[in-house]
Design an enzyme around this catalytic site. Structure first.
Site, mmCIF file in Angstrom:
data_model
loop_
_atom_site.group_PDB
_atom_site.id
_atom_site.type_symbol
_atom_site.label_atom_id
_atom_site.label_comp_id
_atom_site.label_asym_id
_atom_site.label_seq_id
_atom_site.Cartn_x
_atom_site.Cartn_y
_atom_site.Cartn_z
ATOM 1 N N GLY A 163 63.658 -69.363 -4.321
ATOM 2 C CA GLY A 163 64.807 -70.399 -4.049
ATOM 3 C C GLY A 163 66.028 -70.240 -4.813
ATOM 4 N N TYR A 164 65.873 -69.865 -5.905
ATOM 5 C CA TYR A 164 67.042 -69.796 -6.963
ATOM 6 C C TYR A 164 67.956 -68.665 -6.312
ATOM 7 C CZ TYR A 164 69.846 -68.912 -11.327
ATOM 8 O OH TYR A 164 70.725 -68.737 -12.065
ATOM 9 N N GLU A 165 67.309 -67.657 -5.876
ATOM 10 C CA GLU A 165 67.936 -66.061 -5.327
ATOM 11 C C GLU A 165 68.834 -66.675 -4.068
ATOM 12 O OE1 GLU A 165 65.147 -63.187 -4.923
ATOM 13 O OE2 GLU A 165 64.546 -63.312 -6.899
ATOM 14 N N SER A 167 69.696 -69.759 -3.027
ATOM 15 C CA SER A 167 70.901 -70.433 -3.565
ATOM 16 C C SER A 167 72.068 -69.942 -4.008
ATOM 17 C CB SER A 167 70.387 -71.984 -3.990
ATOM 18 O OG SER A 167 69.844 -71.339 -5.359
ATOM 19 N N LYS A 168 71.799 -69.146 -4.882
ATOM 20 C CA LYS A 168 72.782 -68.340 -5.659
ATOM 21 C C LYS A 168 73.529 -67.404 -4.823
ATOM 22 C CE LYS A 168 72.929 -70.414 -9.725
ATOM 23 N NZ LYS A 168 74.413 -70.940 -10.210
#
Length: 261
Positions: A163-165, A167-168
């Site tokens: 999820g972090y990857e 969105s970033k």
């Protein structure tokens, strides 16, 4: 609705002898989102040491600070999807640093992914557009305003958090899109910088290799050198992959760019 807290009545720290680039930031108003986090606090300290006035922009209330001289002189509380309420504050800023974000780790539920996209990408995208519009209205009668966006090396490297990857990478691609589409006049009004940072110790990443203070010093040093793509990481591959990534995105964007209908 955003809550406005009265500015603290502290004097701005004098530029120290150990801060040769201090004059560049002396007296400039710097807004930092995510200022309660490790990097936000570290950037705040470094800007204050160089004589800047720091405005903390946070989703939470102003915390008690053990070292008041290292805390933002002003504080504004805001909420995602209500970015327009920050306009009165944004109009007073010389530099806006978009640094807020969450790391959901391995949580891949739909609501968690939506939250990560909203906070890490879409909220920053809305603030980018609002600050660009404010810079355009202000024109260019001196130093251009600056907009710094912290995207992370998760743009090109795994972060063990899908999820972090996701969105970033989205906000990183959006910044790349703006880079390739901005006119000369827009560039004179607003300078856009991207911060691509490796793992540093924080609540989001307690096993980070670097310290937030060291990263913040490197960020300001590279900004003082005039770099728009600021990379701070122990991973040598990122220094190769990110410029190539930006070049590929720019070529692709310009190739398929069309004039306004």
């Amino acid at each position: 609705m955003a809550h406005i807290h009265a500015p603290g009545e502290r004097t701005v720290p004098e530029t120290t002898a150990s801060s040769p680039s201090g004059h560049h930031w002396q007296g400039r108003r710097i807004g930092i989102t995510g200022v309660r986090g490790a990097l936000g606090q570290a950037l705040c300290r470094q800007f204050l040491l160089r004589g800047a006035v720091v405005v903390g922009l946070s989703h939470g209330p102003r915390p008690e600070h053990s070292e008041p001289d290292h805390a933002p002189q002003e504080w504004r509380q805001w909420t995602c999807e209500q970015e327009s309420e920050l306009d009165p504050v944004l109009k007073t800023l010389d530099v806006l640093v978009l640094n807020h974000g969450i790391n959901p780790g391995g949580d891949q539920r739909s609501e968690t992914i939506t939250q990560a996209l909203t906070i890490n990408a879409l909220s920053s995208w809305r603030l980018i557009n609002r600050f660009e519009a404010i810079a355009s209205e202000a024109g260019c009668d001196g130093k251009p305003k600056e907009l710094w966006v912290n995207t992370s090396e998760a743009e090109v490297q795994p972060a063990l958090s899908p999820g972090y990857e996701l969105s970033k990478r989205l906000i990183g691609q959006l910044v790349s899109l703006r880079w390739s589409q901005r006119s000369k006049a827009e560039q004179r009004q607003l300078r856009l910088r991207k911060l691509v940072l490796g793992p540093f110790k924080s609540n989001l990443n307690p096993v980070g290799i670097m310290t937030a203070d060291w990263v913040a010093r490197q960020v300001l040093s590279q900004a003082h050198l005039g770099l728009n793509l600021i990379i701070v990481t122990p991973n040598p591959f990122t220094y190769v992959l990110m410029p190539l990534n930006e070049l590929g995105r720019a070529l692709y964007s310009r190739l398929f760019s069309r004039p306004d209908p």
